[in-house]
Design a protein around this motif. Structure first.
Motif, PDB file in Angstrom:
ATOM      1  N   VAL A 205      20.814 113.095  33.699  1.00  0.00           N
ATOM      2  CA  VAL A 205      22.006 113.771  34.212  1.00  0.00           C
ATOM      3  C   VAL A 205      23.145 112.769  34.374  1.00  0.00           C
ATOM      4  O   VAL A 205      24.278 113.020  33.963  1.00  0.00           O
ATOM      5  CB  VAL A 205      21.688 114.463  35.551  1.00  0.00           C
ATOM      6  CG1 VAL A 205      22.955 114.730  36.333  1.00  0.00           C
ATOM      7  CG2 VAL A 205      20.956 115.759  35.293  1.00  0.00           C
ATOM      8  N   GLY A 206      22.799 111.612  34.958  1.00  0.00           N
ATOM      9  CA  GLY A 206      23.827 110.588  35.157  1.00  0.00           C
ATOM     10  C   GLY A 206      24.424 110.151  33.836  1.00  0.00           C
ATOM     11  O   GLY A 206      25.650 110.109  33.670  1.00  0.00           O
ATOM     12  N   LEU A 207      23.572 109.878  32.877  1.00  0.00           N
ATOM     13  CA  LEU A 207      24.080 109.319  31.622  1.00  0.00           C
ATOM     14  C   LEU A 207      24.809 110.353  30.771  1.00  0.00           C
ATOM     15  O   LEU A 207      25.757 110.020  30.065  1.00  0.00           O
ATOM     16  CB  LEU A 207      22.935 108.698  30.824  1.00  0.00           C
ATOM     17  CG  LEU A 207      22.492 107.319  31.334  1.00  0.00           C
ATOM     18  CD1 LEU A 207      21.517 106.689  30.370  1.00  0.00           C
ATOM     19  CD2 LEU A 207      23.688 106.405  31.540  1.00  0.00           C
ATOM     20  N   VAL A 208      24.360 111.626  30.863  1.00  0.00           N
ATOM     21  CA  VAL A 208      25.017 112.663  30.061  1.00  0.00           C
ATOM     22  C   VAL A 208      26.476 112.812  30.482  1.00  0.00           C
ATOM     23  O   VAL A 208      27.365 113.029  29.651  1.00  0.00           O
ATOM     24  CB  VAL A 208      24.261 114.005  30.218  1.00  0.00           C
ATOM     25  CG1 VAL A 208      25.136 115.176  29.802  1.00  0.00           C
ATOM     26  CG2 VAL A 208      22.987 113.980  29.404  1.00  0.00           C
TER      27      VAL A 208
ATOM     28  N   GLY B 172      25.843 105.759  40.834  1.00  0.00           N
ATOM     29  CA  GLY B 172      25.995 104.735  39.791  1.00  0.00           C
ATOM     30  C   GLY B 172      27.144 105.080  38.873  1.00  0.00           C
ATOM     31  O   GLY B 172      28.061 104.279  38.626  1.00  0.00           O
ATOM     32  N   LEU B 173      27.117 106.331  38.386  1.00  0.00           N
ATOM     33  CA  LEU B 173      28.159 106.745  37.452  1.00  0.00           C
ATOM     34  C   LEU B 173      29.525 106.838  38.122  1.00  0.00           C
ATOM     35  O   LEU B 173      30.518 106.337  37.600  1.00  0.00           O
ATOM     36  CB  LEU B 173      27.789 108.105  36.856  1.00  0.00           C
ATOM     37  CG  LEU B 173      28.901 108.748  36.047  1.00  0.00           C
ATOM     38  CD1 LEU B 173      29.206 107.918  34.821  1.00  0.00           C
ATOM     39  CD2 LEU B 173      28.551 110.153  35.663  1.00  0.00           C
ATOM     40  N   LEU B 174      29.565 107.488  39.296  1.00  0.00           N
ATOM     41  CA  LEU B 174      30.859 107.682  39.950  1.00  0.00           C
ATOM     42  C   LEU B 174      31.541 106.351  40.240  1.00  0.00           C
ATOM     43  O   LEU B 174      32.723 106.165  39.939  1.00  0.00           O
ATOM     44  CB  LEU B 174      30.678 108.449  41.253  1.00  0.00           C
ATOM     45  CG  LEU B 174      30.855 109.962  41.159  1.00  0.00           C
ATOM     46  CD1 LEU B 174      30.729 110.578  42.529  1.00  0.00           C
ATOM     47  CD2 LEU B 174      32.211 110.301  40.542  1.00  0.00           C
ATOM     48  N   LEU B 175      30.767 105.428  40.786  1.00  0.00           N
ATOM     49  CA  LEU B 175      31.337 104.113  41.100  1.00  0.00           C
ATOM     50  C   LEU B 175      31.881 103.445  39.843  1.00  0.00           C
ATOM     51  O   LEU B 175      33.012 102.956  39.812  1.00  0.00           O
ATOM     52  CB  LEU B 175      30.256 103.218  41.693  1.00  0.00           C
ATOM     53  CG  LEU B 175      30.262 103.015  43.188  1.00  0.00           C
ATOM     54  CD1 LEU B 175      29.098 102.135  43.575  1.00  0.00           C
ATOM     55  CD2 LEU B 175      31.570 102.356  43.599  1.00  0.00           C
TER      56      LEU B 175
ATOM     57  N   LEU C 246      27.742 100.756  30.790  1.00  0.00           N
ATOM     58  CA  LEU C 246      28.050 100.207  32.114  1.00  0.00           C
ATOM     59  C   LEU C 246      27.292 100.965  33.199  1.00  0.00           C
ATOM     60  O   LEU C 246      26.782 100.380  34.150  1.00  0.00           O
ATOM     61  CB  LEU C 246      29.549 100.312  32.393  1.00  0.00           C
ATOM     62  CG  LEU C 246      30.435  99.190  31.879  1.00  0.00           C
ATOM     63  CD1 LEU C 246      31.886  99.494  32.201  1.00  0.00           C
ATOM     64  CD2 LEU C 246      30.041  97.871  32.512  1.00  0.00           C
ATOM     65  N   THR C 247      27.248 102.306  33.031  1.00  0.00           N
ATOM     66  CA  THR C 247      26.558 103.129  34.026  1.00  0.00           C
ATOM     67  C   THR C 247      25.087 102.743  34.104  1.00  0.00           C
ATOM     68  O   THR C 247      24.506 102.652  35.187  1.00  0.00           O
ATOM     69  CB  THR C 247      26.689 104.611  33.651  1.00  0.00           C
ATOM     70  OG1 THR C 247      28.056 104.912  33.511  1.00  0.00           O
ATOM     71  CG2 THR C 247      26.080 105.491  34.709  1.00  0.00           C
ATOM     72  N   PHE C 248      24.492 102.508  32.935  1.00  0.00           N
ATOM     73  CA  PHE C 248      23.085 102.105  32.909  1.00  0.00           C
ATOM     74  C   PHE C 248      22.894 100.819  33.724  1.00  0.00           C
ATOM     75  O   PHE C 248      22.019 100.737  34.588  1.00  0.00           O
ATOM     76  CB  PHE C 248      22.650 101.908  31.450  1.00  0.00           C
ATOM     77  CG  PHE C 248      21.223 101.483  31.323  1.00  0.00           C
ATOM     78  CD1 PHE C 248      20.189 102.399  31.502  1.00  0.00           C
ATOM     79  CD2 PHE C 248      20.901 100.162  31.044  1.00  0.00           C
ATOM     80  CE1 PHE C 248      18.871 102.001  31.402  1.00  0.00           C
ATOM     81  CE2 PHE C 248      19.585  99.761  30.950  1.00  0.00           C
ATOM     82  CZ  PHE C 248      18.563 100.678  31.131  1.00  0.00           C
ATOM     83  N   VAL C 249      23.769  99.847  33.467  1.00  0.00           N
ATOM     84  CA  VAL C 249      23.671  98.583  34.205  1.00  0.00           C
ATOM     85  C   VAL C 249      23.878  98.828  35.699  1.00  0.00           C
ATOM     86  O   VAL C 249      23.169  98.266  36.546  1.00  0.00           O
ATOM     87  CB  VAL C 249      24.712  97.579  33.678  1.00  0.00           C
ATOM     88  CG1 VAL C 249      24.654  96.293  34.486  1.00  0.00           C
ATOM     89  CG2 VAL C 249      24.469  97.280  32.217  1.00  0.00           C
TER      90      VAL C 249
ATOM     91  N   ALA D 276      28.439 110.538  31.643  1.00  0.00           N
ATOM     92  CA  ALA D 276      29.276 109.348  31.447  1.00  0.00           C
ATOM     93  C   ALA D 276      30.296 109.454  30.306  1.00  0.00           C
ATOM     94  O   ALA D 276      31.481 109.172  30.517  1.00  0.00           O
ATOM     95  CB  ALA D 276      28.400 108.116  31.278  1.00  0.00           C
ATOM     96  N   PRO D 277      29.875 109.857  29.101  1.00  0.00           N
ATOM     97  CA  PRO D 277      30.870 109.881  28.016  1.00  0.00           C
ATOM     98  C   PRO D 277      32.031 110.814  28.317  1.00  0.00           C
ATOM     99  O   PRO D 277      33.181 110.518  27.961  1.00  0.00           O
ATOM    100  CB  PRO D 277      30.086 110.382  26.811  1.00  0.00           C
ATOM    101  CG  PRO D 277      28.665 110.256  27.161  1.00  0.00           C
ATOM    102  CD  PRO D 277      28.551 110.249  28.637  1.00  0.00           C
ATOM    103  N   PHE D 278      31.737 111.932  28.983  1.00  0.00           N
ATOM    104  CA  PHE D 278      32.820 112.871  29.287  1.00  0.00           C
ATOM    105  C   PHE D 278      33.838 112.221  30.220  1.00  0.00           C
ATOM    106  O   PHE D 278      35.041 112.335  30.038  1.00  0.00           O
ATOM    107  CB  PHE D 278      32.246 114.143  29.925  1.00  0.00           C
ATOM    108  CG  PHE D 278      31.431 114.958  28.974  1.00  0.00           C
ATOM    109  CD1 PHE D 278      32.057 115.871  28.135  1.00  0.00           C
ATOM    110  CD2 PHE D 278      30.058 114.792  28.877  1.00  0.00           C
ATOM    111  CE1 PHE D 278      31.319 116.615  27.232  1.00  0.00           C
ATOM    112  CE2 PHE D 278      29.308 115.525  27.978  1.00  0.00           C
ATOM    113  CZ  PHE D 278      29.935 116.441  27.147  1.00  0.00           C
ATOM    114  N   MET D 279      33.303 111.543  31.236  1.00  0.00           N
ATOM    115  CA  MET D 279      34.228 110.893  32.174  1.00  0.00           C
ATOM    116  C   MET D 279      35.014 109.804  31.470  1.00  0.00           C
ATOM    117  O   MET D 279      36.213 109.633  31.712  1.00  0.00           O
ATOM    118  CB  MET D 279      33.443 110.303  33.335  1.00  0.00           C
ATOM    119  CG  MET D 279      32.722 111.399  34.090  1.00  0.00           C
ATOM    120  SD  MET D 279      32.260 110.862  35.705  1.00  0.00           S
ATOM    121  CE  MET D 279      31.691 112.392  36.406  1.00  0.00           C
TER     122      MET D 279
END
Ligand code: ADP
Ligand code: MG
Lengths: 259, 390
Positions: free
Chosen positions: B329-332, B229-232, B287-290, B334-337
């Motif tokens: 883990v996914g959401l943590v 989800g996050l990578l995409l 966006l990642t959440f969605v 996200a802000p860094f990316m």
């Protein structure tokens, strides 16, 4: 050749209307430029001098009226013929409009490469001569436009406009941003080109010295059309308030005194 | 005036440039004829070069131009160079039948000199390759240092904003949230939905061979919430917004707008960089959440059709499969990316030089770099989370 007698009309604009949306720039504008003359276009900022130039060049579609250059209506010419005839004019845009990815010499060689079959040697020679003609130092050849000053960009743009020895030269405020010596040299260059190449020059300018030094006739653009065409003496005699102000203002007097 | 005739349509009747040459009593006569305009000059030019290099038995040369119908600057250059070369060969050169205009033009060209075109000596291939590698290595180190410096500057600018919240540009911030977040929603939703469905379909097909197709749900849930989800989303955003940041700031740089800001006492960091970085840092987790939800929905749909699993059971199984940290883990990350993408994009925009080409080059490099860094960062996070056992 019979098609090229001096003094015959080379640019004819009749009843031109141009608009940007509701903003009317020109209304019923008439102007005739004769072969071999230098015509100066003056007018306040935003009166549509650049737009007129772009419309004559076919870069903007007129909303009404007819424009003929070399006796040809470019809007109805077939593509191939239009391209062929477009080579007969050279244009210097207000800020040079050099291709930023090419060096000055390459910029000048663009029309050679695209339209003609010349050896690299000859192209280099020609570029060097055009650069010198436009008043740039030879070292400018290999510089990119972003490495030039504003005045140098104008000169390089002029060199490119002259690349194919055009019959008409369109210049949009060529001396704006040049030092006075450079501007004077520019005036002289224009006169020389007119003599040697029989060039017709469509010159948009605010520079009173240039008007005095180079123009055969002056066209005044105001109130959405050309209100007066004539020599500098005609301008000086005119009683129209704007023209009077323009040619009798303090700067005009200084330019006249210099003559 | 014959020399002033026009080109174009009328020319086709006109003879192309040519010349006659003869040597008589040690006098070389060169009679130019036809239309000497740039269109016709190439052949004549080559011939004249050869002629001037070996003019033969002569000590005087006469160049006649009376037969020329058109004579332009290019012709003047060729003629004047030929005359010069002949003089170098020890001949005395005279002109004949030169019209006033031609005379002026020749004079003009002479005054401009006949500069020899300069050619750089060619560099051997292996040296050039070595040189390129060296240049690239140096550029990379310099870029890494500059990037570190840039991050520092941005951090300082952001902390200044915290200290003095009135410096914060709310309008650009919201604008960039809309452009890089809200406007990206349709694309992100569609792509993650499809990928979710594909992963579920492939997973179910493979797991069915072991009779373990119920674990398809675990597969989708974990893979999406933790990584995909996050990578995409990050990659889509890097392509959409990272490139836009570079192009926007780059064009402003090119047109000296950034210099103008500085002279007006405005800090481009505050005006351009901070709003973008902060906006993206806020929007990418959203966006990642969605994206996570849409991935689960896509997977759920496939599971519903392929495994006949009702939505209610699907949701319960997802809840069993993931703990808080799978999702966390996914959401943590996200802000860094987001910060990486925005920083790389802005920095690339600010390093644009004068040309339009460099805007293009920097935009490409910004997208490539940010996608690369996003994936590296993801790998580092994976190592970190493994080490701390999450
Ligand atoms: N691309 C454009 N779109 C809308 N309006 C324009 C455009 N270009 C010029 N104008 C308008 O046309 C008018 C004339 O502009 P211009 O010809 O550039 O003036 P100038 O006489 O100083 O060269 C101005 O009022 C300008 O706002
Ligand atoms: Mg203008």
């Amino acid at each position: 050749m019979s098609t090229s007698r001096k003094g015959e009309p080379i640019i004819e604009v009749e009843g031109l209307d141009t608009r940007f949306g509701d903003n009317v720039i020109h209304e019923n504008l008439d102007l005739t430029v004769r072969r071999g003359e230098v015509i100066g276009i003056v007018g306040g900022s935003g009166t549509g001098k650049s737009v007129l130039l772009r419309t004559i060049l076919g870069l903007k579609q007129p909303d009404a009226g007819r424009i003929r250059v070399f006796g040809l209506d470019f809007s109805t010419l077939p593509e191939a013929e239009r391209r062929l005839n477009e080579r007969r004019w050279g244009v210097l845009f207000q800020d040079g409009a050099l291709f930023s990815a090419l060096t000055v010499a390459e910029n000048i060689q663009v029309p050679y490469r695209e339209h003609l079959d010349l050896s690299q040697e000859l192209m280099d020679e020609l570029a060097a001569v055009k650069i010198a003609m436009a008043g740039l130092r030879p070292s400018a050849c290999s510089l990119y436009p972003s490495e030039l000053s504003g005045g140098m960009r104008k000169r390089a743009g002029l060199a490119r406009a002259l690349a194919l020895d055009p019959e008409i030269l369109f210049l949009d405020e060529p001396t704006a941003g040049l030092d006075p010596i450079g501007a004077a040299a520019f005036d002289e260059l224009l006169n020389e080109l007119k003599e040697t190449l029989g060039l017709t020059v469509f010159l948009v300018t605010h520079d009173l010295d240039t008007l005095h030094a180079t123009c055969d006739r002056i066209a005044v653009l105001a109130e959405k059309h050309v209100i007066l065409v004539g020599t500098i003496d005609d301008m000086l005699r005119s009683s129209h308030p704007w023209i009077h102000e323009y040619f009798h203002g303090p700067r005009a007097r200084a330019a006249l005194a210099g003559k | 005036m014959a020399g002033l005739s026009s080109r174009g349509a009328g020319d086709r009747a006109d003879e192309p440039a040519s010349y006659r040459v003869e040597i008589e009593n040690r006098v070389l006569r060169l009679e130019a004829e036809g239309n000497w305009s740039i269109v016709h000059l190439n052949k004549v030019d080559g011939d004249l070069r050869r002629l001037a290099a070996g003019p033969g038995e002569a000590d005087r040369a006469v160049i006649g131009l009376s037969g020329v119908s058109r004579f332009d600057t290019a012709a003047a250059v060729v003629v004047s160079r030929t005359a010069g070369r002949l003089e170098e060969q020890g001949l005395r050169v005279e002109f004949e039948g030169v019209s006033e205009a031609q005379h002026l033009l020749l004079g003009k060209v002479d005054a401009c000199g006949n500069p020899e075109p300069m050619h750089l000596p060619p560099v051997p291939l292996h040296i050039e390759i070595l040189g390129k590698i060296g240049e690239a290595a140096i550029a990379m180190t310099a870029e890494a240092r500059a990037m570190l410096g840039f991050i520092g500057t941005v951090v300082v600018a952001i902390s200044r904003t915290f200290a003095n919240p009135r410096r914060f540009r709310l309008v650009p911030f919201v604008h960039h949230m809309e452009k890089s977040g809200f406007d990206a929603l349709p694309l992100v939703c569609l792509l993650t939905f499809l990928i979710g469905a594909v992963v579920a379909q492939q997973g179910a097909t493979q797991l069915r061979q072991f009779g373990a197709e119920v674990f398809t749900v675990n597969l989708i849930a974990i893979i999406f919430l933790r990584e995909v989800g996050l990578l995409l989303t990050a990659i889509i955003v890097a392509g959409r917004s990272g490139s836009a940041f570079t192009a926007e700031i780059g064009s402003m740089k090119m047109r000296e707008e950034i210099d103008a800001m500085r002279t007006l006492g405005l800090d481009p960091m505050d005006m351009l960089v901070v709003p973008r970085v902060v906006a993206l840092t806020v929007t990418l987790p959203l966006l990642t959440f969605v994206a996570d939800i849409m991935g689960l929905v896509g997977g759920g749909l496939v599971v519903f059709f392929m495994l006949d699993m009702s939505p209610g059971i699907y949701i319960t199984r997802v809840q069993e499969a993931v703990g808080f940290w799978t999702f966390g883990v996914g959401l943590v990350k996200a802000p860094f990316m987001a910060a990486v993408i925005a920083l790389v994009g802005c920095r690339a925009g600010l390093s644009v030089t004068g040309s339009a080409e460099s805007v293009g080059a920097m935009t490409t490099s910004s997208v490539v770099r940010s996608i690369f860094l996003v994936i590296i960062l993801d790998a580092l996070f994976a190592m970190f989370f493994t080490a701390v056992d999450i």
